[in-house]
Each structure stands twice: as C-alpha cells, then as structure tokens.
Motif scaffolding. Structure first.
Motif, PDB file in Angstrom:
ATOM      1  N   HIS A 195      76.608 -19.240 -12.142  1.00 60.15           N
ATOM      2  CA  HIS A 195      75.713 -18.847 -11.001  1.00 60.15           C
ATOM      3  C   HIS A 195      74.394 -18.969 -11.341  1.00 60.15           C
ATOM      4  N   GLY A 196      73.422 -19.017 -10.309  1.00 58.12           N
ATOM      5  CA  GLY A 196      72.066 -19.122 -10.792  1.00 58.12           C
ATOM      6  C   GLY A 196      71.228 -19.039  -9.664  1.00 58.12           C
ATOM      7  N   SER A 197      69.778 -19.042  -9.741  1.00 55.53           N
ATOM      8  CA  SER A 197      68.768 -19.114  -8.761  1.00 55.53           C
ATOM      9  C   SER A 197      67.618 -19.595  -9.172  1.00 55.53           C
ATOM     10  N   THR A 198      66.975 -20.543  -8.554  1.00 54.54           N
ATOM     11  CA  THR A 198      65.610 -21.287  -9.177  1.00 54.54           C
ATOM     12  C   THR A 198      64.640 -20.355  -9.209  1.00 54.54           C
ATOM     13  N   PHE A 199      64.568 -19.503  -8.224  1.00 52.76           N
ATOM     14  CA  PHE A 199      63.397 -18.471  -7.899  1.00 52.76           C
ATOM     15  C   PHE A 199      63.816 -17.015  -8.703  1.00 52.76           C
ATOM     16  N   GLY A 200      64.902 -16.556  -8.856  1.00 53.77           N
ATOM     17  CA  GLY A 200      65.560 -15.381  -9.484  1.00 53.77           C
ATOM     18  C   GLY A 200      64.794 -15.037 -10.777  1.00 53.77           C
ATOM     19  N   GLY A 201      64.248 -13.951 -10.757  1.00 55.22           N
ATOM     20  CA  GLY A 201      63.600 -13.613 -11.998  1.00 55.22           C
ATOM     21  C   GLY A 201      62.193 -14.189 -12.127  1.00 55.22           C
ATOM     22  N   ASN A 202      61.657 -14.838 -10.958  1.00 57.87           N
ATOM     23  CA  ASN A 202      60.277 -15.413 -11.011  1.00 57.87           C
ATOM     24  C   ASN A 202      59.385 -14.427 -11.579  1.00 57.87           C
ATOM     25  N   PRO A 203      58.304 -14.821 -12.450  1.00 54.29           N
ATOM     26  CA  PRO A 203      57.478 -13.836 -13.150  1.00 54.29           C
ATOM     27  C   PRO A 203      56.681 -13.069 -12.108  1.00 54.29           C
ATOM     28  N   VAL A 204      56.359 -13.640 -11.028  1.00 54.36           N
ATOM     29  CA  VAL A 204      55.329 -12.838 -10.183  1.00 54.36           C
ATOM     30  C   VAL A 204      56.232 -11.772  -9.529  1.00 54.36           C
ATOM     31  N   SER A 205      57.469 -11.994  -9.101  1.00 50.49           N
ATOM     32  CA  SER A 205      58.383 -10.939  -8.488  1.00 50.49           C
ATOM     33  C   SER A 205      58.643 -10.008  -9.592  1.00 50.49           C
ATOM     34  N   CYS A 206      58.746 -10.207 -10.633  1.00 47.56           N
ATOM     35  CA  CYS A 206      59.221  -9.264 -11.706  1.00 47.56           C
ATOM     36  C   CYS A 206      57.980  -8.585 -12.058  1.00 47.56           C
ATOM     37  N   ALA A 207      56.808  -9.224 -12.238  1.00 46.38           N
ATOM     38  CA  ALA A 207      55.540  -8.344 -12.404  1.00 46.38           C
ATOM     39  C   ALA A 207      55.528  -7.303 -11.582  1.00 46.38           C
ATOM     40  N   ALA A 208      55.713  -7.625 -10.186  1.00 45.16           N
ATOM     41  CA  ALA A 208      55.705  -6.734  -9.105  1.00 45.16           C
ATOM     42  C   ALA A 208      56.896  -5.512  -9.373  1.00 45.16           C
ATOM     43  N   GLY A 209      57.857  -6.032  -9.910  1.00 50.83           N
ATOM     44  CA  GLY A 209      58.979  -4.988 -10.047  1.00 50.83           C
ATOM     45  C   GLY A 209      58.415  -4.025 -11.116  1.00 50.83           C
ATOM     46  N   ASN A 210      57.793  -4.767 -12.252  1.00 51.63           N
ATOM     47  CA  ASN A 210      57.413  -3.781 -13.495  1.00 51.63           C
ATOM     48  C   ASN A 210      56.591  -2.580 -12.952  1.00 51.63           C
ATOM     49  N   ALA A 211      55.659  -3.218 -12.179  1.00 42.75           N
ATOM     50  CA  ALA A 211      54.315  -2.372 -11.711  1.00 42.75           C
ATOM     51  C   ALA A 211      55.046  -1.342 -10.862  1.00 42.75           C
ATOM     52  N   VAL A 212      55.992  -1.536  -9.935  1.00 41.97           N
ATOM     53  CA  VAL A 212      56.743  -0.420  -9.248  1.00 41.97           C
ATOM     54  C   VAL A 212      57.167   0.584  -9.920  1.00 41.97           C
ATOM     55  N   LEU A 216      67.314   2.506 -16.694  1.00 41.98           N
ATOM     56  CA  LEU A 216      67.520   3.384 -15.739  1.00 41.98           C
ATOM     57  C   LEU A 216      68.973   3.431 -15.113  1.00 41.98           C
ATOM     58  N   ILE A 217      69.820   2.589 -15.441  1.00 46.28           N
ATOM     59  CA  ILE A 217      71.119   2.477 -15.005  1.00 46.28           C
ATOM     60  C   ILE A 217      72.135   2.634 -16.195  1.00 46.28           C
ATOM     61  N   SER A 218      72.039   1.691 -17.232  1.00 53.92           N
ATOM     62  CA  SER A 218      72.897   1.600 -18.077  1.00 53.92           C
ATOM     63  C   SER A 218      72.531   0.990 -19.206  1.00 53.92           C
ATOM     64  N   PRO A 219      72.419   1.427 -20.487  1.00 52.27           N
ATOM     65  CA  PRO A 219      71.938   0.853 -21.584  1.00 52.27           C
ATOM     66  C   PRO A 219      72.404  -0.456 -22.059  1.00 52.27           C
ATOM     67  N   ASP A 220      73.877  -0.513 -21.561  1.00 48.40           N
ATOM     68  CA  ASP A 220      74.554  -1.671 -22.419  1.00 48.40           C
ATOM     69  C   ASP A 220      74.676  -2.838 -20.974  1.00 48.40           C
ATOM     70  N   ALA A 221      73.941  -2.550 -19.916  1.00 51.11           N
ATOM     71  CA  ALA A 221      74.206  -3.526 -18.645  1.00 51.11           C
ATOM     72  C   ALA A 221      73.461  -4.991 -18.835  1.00 51.11           C
ATOM     73  N   HIS A 222      74.042  -5.887 -18.298  1.00 56.42           N
ATOM     74  CA  HIS A 222      73.195  -7.229 -18.099  1.00 56.42           C
ATOM     75  C   HIS A 222      72.608  -7.305 -16.690  1.00 56.42           C
ATOM     76  N   VAL A 223      71.618  -8.110 -16.425  1.00 53.08           N
ATOM     77  CA  VAL A 223      71.235  -8.198 -14.905  1.00 53.08           C
ATOM     78  C   VAL A 223      71.000  -9.497 -14.678  1.00 53.08           C
ATOM     79  N   PHE A 224      71.563  -9.756 -13.278  1.00 49.45           N
ATOM     80  CA  PHE A 224      71.029 -11.138 -12.811  1.00 49.45           C
ATOM     81  C   PHE A 224      70.091 -10.758 -11.802  1.00 49.45           C
ATOM     82  N   PHE A 225      69.046 -11.760 -11.927  1.00 53.94           N
ATOM     83  CA  PHE A 225      67.875 -11.712 -10.927  1.00 53.94           C
ATOM     84  C   PHE A 225      68.036 -12.663  -9.696  1.00 53.94           C
ATOM     85  N   SER A 226      68.002 -12.065  -8.394  1.00 54.44           N
ATOM     86  CA  SER A 226      68.070 -12.814  -7.224  1.00 54.44           C
ATOM     87  C   SER A 226      66.775 -12.665  -6.544  1.00 54.44           C
ATOM     88  N   ASN A 227      66.630 -13.199  -5.239  1.00 47.98           N
ATOM     89  CA  ASN A 227      65.335 -13.041  -4.399  1.00 47.98           C
ATOM     90  C   ASN A 227      65.596 -12.111  -3.361  1.00 47.98           C
TER      91      ASN A 227
END
Ligand code: PLP
Length: 392
Positions: free
Chosen positions: A281-298, A96-107
């Motif tokens: 940098h980091g986050s224990t919950f960032g990119g959590n499977p359940v939240s990501c599943a919701a994101g994919n569904a959206v 959706l944004i840029s094919p060469d992007a890298h993503v950091f997931f937060s909460n």
C-alpha cells in the motif's frame, strides 16, 4: 485580477469544474476564526468549518506558522525518505489512541478507509460488515462500505464482500456475523453517523461491537473521520462508549486532523497495524511534511488551549438554546457535532441561513448539521444563535 462578480465566477466554475458538487451559491475569499468573507465582501459565521475540517477555524496562527515554516524548509519528500514531522505526528496519534499502534498516512478520509479495507482483507477473511446509512467516502472501496445504496448504484459492481447491518442493532449484527463467522474480517462503523444527519450510536453499541469482534476474531474499525479529533468533546467519538483503555483495532481519521490541510490516517493497534507490509500500500503525498506539520500544530493547540473544554461548553450552550425553540424537536449529537432536528421539513433552510449570514448544512429537510470550528468563541455562538432564532 480575477473577476469576482457572481455572474462571472459562477460561469467560470461551470465551464471549468466537473459538475460533481453543483454550482456553489457563494465564492469565499478569506476567513479568520469562525468568520469567512465572500467575494462580494459579505461576512458569514461559519458553523460548517469546511464540513468539520477547520478544527481551529480559519487562519489560526499556529497552523499558519507551522505550514509556512515547513513549506519554507522542506515541502515534500515522498515516503522513500523519512522526515521529522511524520514521525512526530504518528507518535502523537499513538499517544492519543494506542501506544502500540502503527499509522498509515493518507490525504483524505476515503483513503484512510481504503487502508482499513485492505488491512481487513489481509486477515485472510473476506467479509466486511458495514452499517446501513453509514458514510465512508467516495473511492470504490470506501463507497462499497457506505450504507447508502443510491450512492453506490451508479458505480456497480462494487468491490465484493461487503454486507450491511442496521446501525445500533447488536442482535442483527451478531446474526449477520453468524452467517459466516470464520470468514468475517471486520465490522466498520462511525461512532456518530455524520453525513446521514448526525446520528450517534445508541449507548452500549460500540462496547457491544467490541465484544462481538473479540468473540469472533474480527477487526473493529471505527471511522472517526468526522467525529474524531475533538469534535465530540473527547478526542474520539468511540470514547463515549468504550471503557478507558479499550480501543478499536483500527481508527480512521482525516478532516479535523490537518486543520484545513489535506491529511488522513489509518491508525491500527497491534497486530492489525502490521498486516500491511512493504509494497502492499502507499501514497505519494501521504504523510507529507506540510500536512503533518499542520496536524502537529492542531494537536498541540487543542491540548495547550484546552479546546475540548470549549467544545463541550459551546456544544451544551447551542444544544440548550436551540433545543428550547418551538421549531426544534430535539438536538442530537455530542460536543460540536450537532444535528438540530426540526419539528417539520424546512427545505431551503440552509440557503435562507446563507442569506442571513450563516454557513451550515442540511443533510435532510428536517435536520440542520452544525460542525463549527472547535475554538468558536462565545460571541460567534451568540450571534449564530440570534440568527437561527430569527430564522426558525
Ligand atoms: N468517513 C466519514 C465518516 C466522513 O464523514 C467522510 C466525509 O464526509 C469520509 C469518510 C470521507 O472523507 P473524505 O471526503 O476526506 O474522503
């Protein structure tokens, strides 16, 4: 059984919850689509969607299934281990944004902006230029970039290095960059300022910021936490101003991304997307499977059901109907991110709307903010307009 009488839940809230939000007027217990029900059984049309979060409304079957299946399969891994949902979602955002992007997931949105802030600092330059009246969150880094002095004041000193320019004023931004052009790491802005009352950037402003950032080698960070994920009728608010193929260096997301599950993302095109290295940098919950599943569904549902077309159609209808009322000066914003500017102050309007069965909010006494679910139906929009006409 919890006691849901107003007297009891209000005193229980006040006794147990920090007073950061004030005591809510109602207690919500369920929702379907764009309708929610409170603990007295009263139904409301939801034009606020959990502050621009419930992109697919309440209890959308696709989100319910994705989340239920995922929690029943693998609920959490931490980022010490990979899982399929996070990789799939990162790739959807790259598409959706840029094919060469890298993503950091937060909460959350604030944390997505923290990642952007730290990315900017790794350019080796220190200054971050942020827009007056902008809003980027409540953590110390995101608060430091928030252009509302009253929100920052009680928590001074802020992280250093943030300076403010008038939103929409390219000459002033250039002048501020030129104070120390070699030390300007980034310019941050919202494509539509949400919290401050739904104020879109003037036409040409984002394109001008892109040019300035290119000229001075600064990162262009666009906070799409509120305006992104389809809310403006395009996937991202910046698309209204940047030509196809031209993107910000960093895009931050949250709210609608998870359709009600807590997730944020800092999406950075190359080379900014590789500035943060392992351990920084980091986050224990960032990119959590359940939240990501919701994101994919959206994302899948918005695409499959052509929900952006609904955003544009319902937005246009609301704009036309409300814009014609005597009590309304004009309606600003795009898609289903609308600021209804009244001809005069109407303090307490949001409370009156609540009594009449409508959830909305009022960022200023003369502005109503409407950010309903992106899939709101004709019936719900008609009924909401009828209530608003009556009240206005
Ligand atoms: N950025 C923008 C533009 C927002 O509107 C918000 C929240 O309203 C945030 C950041 C902060 O997001 P969160 O509340 O998820 O931390």
């Amino acid at each position: 059984m919890p006691d849901s009488s107003a007297q009891n839940w209000k005193s229980a809230w006040e006794a147990a919850v920090m007073p950061t939000y004030g005591t809510p007027a109602i207690e919500l217990v369920s929702g379907t689509g764009s309708r929610v029900t409170d603990s007295d059984g009263k139904e409301y049309i939801d034009l606020l969607a959990g502050i621009a979060v419930n992109a697919l409304g309440h209890a959308h079957p696709a989100v319910v299934k994705a989340v239920s299946d995922q929690i029943a399969t693998l609920g959490h891994t931490s980022n010490i281990f990979a899982h399929p949902q996070v990789i799939t979602l990162a790739n959807k955002l790259r598409d959706l944004i840029s094919p060469d992007a890298h993503v950091f997931f937060s909460n959350s949105g604030a944390e997505a902006n923290e990642a952007a802030f730290k990315t900017a600092r790794l350019t080796g330059k220190s200054r971050i230029l942020a827009a007056e009246h902008g809003f980027h969150g409540r953590t110390m880094g995101s608060l430091a970039m928030t252009g509302q002095p009253a929100k920052r004041a009680p928590f001074e000193p802020m992280p250093a290095g943030v300076e403010f320019y008038p939103y929409g004023d390219l000459d002033a931004l250039r002048a501020l960059i030129e104070v120390a052009p070699d030390d300007t790491a980034a310019v941050i802005l919202e494509s539509v300022q949400g919290e401050t009352g739904v104020v879109p950037a003037p036409a040409g402003f984002l394109a001008g910021v892109r040019e300035l950032c290119d000229e001075f080698g600064a990162l262009m960070i666009v906070d799409e936490v509120q305006a992104g994920m389809g809310r403006t009728g395009q996937w991202f608010g910046y698309q209204a101003d940047l030509p196809t193929g031209v993107v910000p260096d960093v895009v931050t997301l949250a709210k609608g991304l998870g359709g009600g599950l807590p997730i944020g993302a800092c999406v950075a095109a190359t080379p900014a997307g590789q500035l943060l290295s392992a351990g920084q940098h980091g986050s224990t919950f960032g990119g959590n499977p359940v939240s990501c599943a919701a994101g994919n569904a959206v994302i899948d549902t918005v695409l499959a059901e052509d929900i952006l077309a609904n955003v544009n159609a319902q937005g246009e209808y609301l704009r036309t109907e409300l814009g014609a009322l005597d009590a309304v000066d004009h309606v600003r914003g795009r898609g289903l991110m609308l600021g209804v500017v009244l001809t005069g102050p109407r303090p307490g309007f949001a409370a009156a709307a609540l009594d009449a069965g409508l959830l909305l909010n009022q960022p200023a006494d003369d502005v109503l903010r409407l950010v309903p679910p992106l899939n709101i139906t004709d019936t719900d929009v008609h009924d909401a307009i009828d209530i608003l006409k009556e009240l206005l």
